[in-house]
Design an enzyme around this catalytic site. Structure first.
Site, PDB file in Angstrom:
ATOM      1  N   LYS A  67       0.967  -1.496   0.521  1.00 55.04           N
ATOM      2  CA  LYS A  67      -0.395  -0.291  -0.025  1.00 55.04           C
ATOM      3  C   LYS A  67       1.156   0.770   0.111  1.00 55.04           C
ATOM      4  CE  LYS A  67      -3.835   0.455   0.592  1.00 55.04           C
ATOM      5  NZ  LYS A  67      -4.945   0.481   2.074  1.00 55.04           N
ATOM      6  N   HIS A  68       0.590   1.611  -1.182  1.00 57.63           N
ATOM      7  CA  HIS A  68       1.835   3.205  -1.227  1.00 57.63           C
ATOM      8  C   HIS A  68       2.728   3.384  -1.418  1.00 57.63           C
ATOM      9  CE1 HIS A  68      -2.353   6.227  -1.838  1.00 57.63           C
ATOM     10  NE2 HIS A  68      -2.665   5.236  -0.937  1.00 57.63           N
ATOM     11  N   ASN A 233      11.881   6.247   8.093  1.00 59.67           N
ATOM     12  CA  ASN A 233      12.521   4.838   8.548  1.00 59.67           C
ATOM     13  C   ASN A 233      11.345   4.032   8.917  1.00 59.67           C
ATOM     14  OD1 ASN A 233      15.373   6.438   9.879  1.00 59.67           O
ATOM     15  ND2 ASN A 233      13.895   7.605  11.207  1.00 59.67           N
ATOM     16  N   HIS A 394      14.075   5.247  -0.528  1.00 58.24           N
ATOM     17  CA  HIS A 394      13.227   6.127  -0.416  1.00 58.24           C
ATOM     18  C   HIS A 394      13.018   6.858  -2.248  1.00 58.24           C
ATOM     19  CE1 HIS A 394      12.781   7.916   3.551  1.00 58.24           C
ATOM     20  NE2 HIS A 394      14.774   7.802   3.455  1.00 58.24           N
TER      21      HIS A 394
END
Length: 394
Positions: A67-68, A233, A394
């Protein structure tokens, strides 16, 4: 096919949108059904990398629920106990649960609230049993290296024929250097190709307890590989071959540890006999049942047990699950493994992890307070390895 036009980007106002291959390469994917969007493809491609690496590391079929652009669940295809079949709502399936179906049931069932509307990745061919499980859940799509004809037919019937089904070439290997843009500026870096199934990762053990079982090493590998594809994180709790709590994208590591620990506790509490015996009315939708269980387990249980509310869900009013009962049940959870994508800065993370049954930890090490973290592990006889590997994503 070198490019595929998309309806829009992350949001409807972000047009035009497409995915494409630079240079002479062709897209390694084929859309077999539906019309995947920008976020669908981000989830699909990140989750595919995760399950492919889990399969390579463990030799077992693997599945992930995304999800996302972070996993809500990840697991390998170990058999399901009767208890897990019940809390994952797969105990009524007539087809035998194959290893890849078990992997999917575990990945989807670990955090059912977060997995609602997920994108699924499978390391192996999607078979009829797995497709049957997928069809009954709220989901955006699935990516796999292949689909059986029966499975494809089942999935094409989902969401009135619009369910997203993506086939990926399992032999595809991207270039060793990757780029991305932010604010019109191009970033370039080497791909994170580090292998996390190396036994030497668990050789630097600064704690008094230096014993890792083979199952613990497997679960720590699953945790670290999951973190490699989780927005930082991040920390990940794993037990018996599946992630049971993932904390993603938090600015503070202790908040990650608490968030993931709370999810691990909810996973364990769902197995409490009092929770499993909740007298649900016939015909309750899966999402409503998940939400009701989640609230019943929480301190806000009165929201579903108040007069005028419990009658909507139950045939009779259940007794609350008290804090004392919850604490006593959670204390029975043991042999949990915990991975972190970077070092733990303070021992408070270990204190919180211990309350959720953590006995094995793998983290990068290198904090100025490593001594405090080690001492806290020794306080609870926890075995901890310093991997020396950071896994920011990221």
């Amino acid at each position: 096919m070198k490019e595929l036009a998309l309806k829009y980007g992350c949001n409807p106002n972000q047009k035009p949108s497409r995915i494409y291959m630079a240079g002479d390469g062709e897209l390694p994917i084929e859309v077999l059904n539906g019309r995947p969007g920008y976020i669908n493809f981000l989830d699909a491609l990140n989750s595919w990398q995760l399950v492919k690496e889990l399969k390579e590391a463990t030799g077992l079929p693997a599945a992930a629920s995304f999800k996302h652009v972070s996993p809500a669940g990840a697991a390998v295809g170990l058999p399901l106990s009767d208890t897990l079949k019940k809390i994952y709502f797969v105990d009524d399936i007539k087809l035998p649960l194959t290893p890849i179906a078990c992997a999917y049931a575990r990945a989807r069932g670990a955090d059912r609230m977060s997995s609602y509307g997920d994108f699924i990745a499978l390391s192996d061919e999607c078979d009829a049993a797995t497709a049957t499980l997928i069809k009954r859940e709220v989901s955006d799509g699935v990516i796999a290296p292949s689909f059986s004809e029966e499975a494809l037919q089942i999935l094409r019937e989902k969401r009135k024929g619009t369910y997203n089904v993506i086939k990926i070439d399992p032999e595809y290997k991207p270039a060793p250097v990757e780029t991305k843009q932010c604010f019109g500026i191009t970033f370039e870096q080497g791909r994170n190709e580090i292998k996390l199934n190396d036994p030497t990762l668990f050789e630097n053990i600064p704690t008094k307890n230096k014993t890792f079982t083979e199952e613990a090493k497997r679960d720590l590998m699953i945790a670290l590989i999951t973190l490699k594809y989780t927005q930082s994180n991040s920390v990940c709790y794993v037990k018996d071959g599946q992630a049971i709590g993932i904390g993603a994208g938090q600015q503070s590591r202790i908040h990650c540890t608490r968030l993931a620990g709370n999810k691990a506790d909810i996973w364990w509490l769902r197995q409490c006999p009092k929770v499993m015996a909740l007298p649900f009315k016939e015909g309750i939708r899966r999402a409503d049942r998940d939400n009701t269980i989640d609230v019943y387990i929480s301190d806000d249980y009165e929201d579903v047990l108040a007069d005028g509310m419990w009658q909507m869900f139950f045939t009779e009013k259940p007794e609350p699950l008290t804090r004392e009962e919850k604490k006593a049940w959670i204390a029975q959870n043991t042999k949990v493994a915990l991975g972190s994508d970077a070092f733990f800065p303070f021992g408070d993370n270990i204190e919180r992890a211990h309350r959720s049954g953590v006995e094995y930890i793998a983290q990068a090490g290198g904090s100025v307070r490593d001594d405090n973290v080690i001492d806290t592990c020794d306080k609870y006889n926890i075995t901890m390895a310093f991997t020396g590997v950071r896994l920011f994503h990221h």
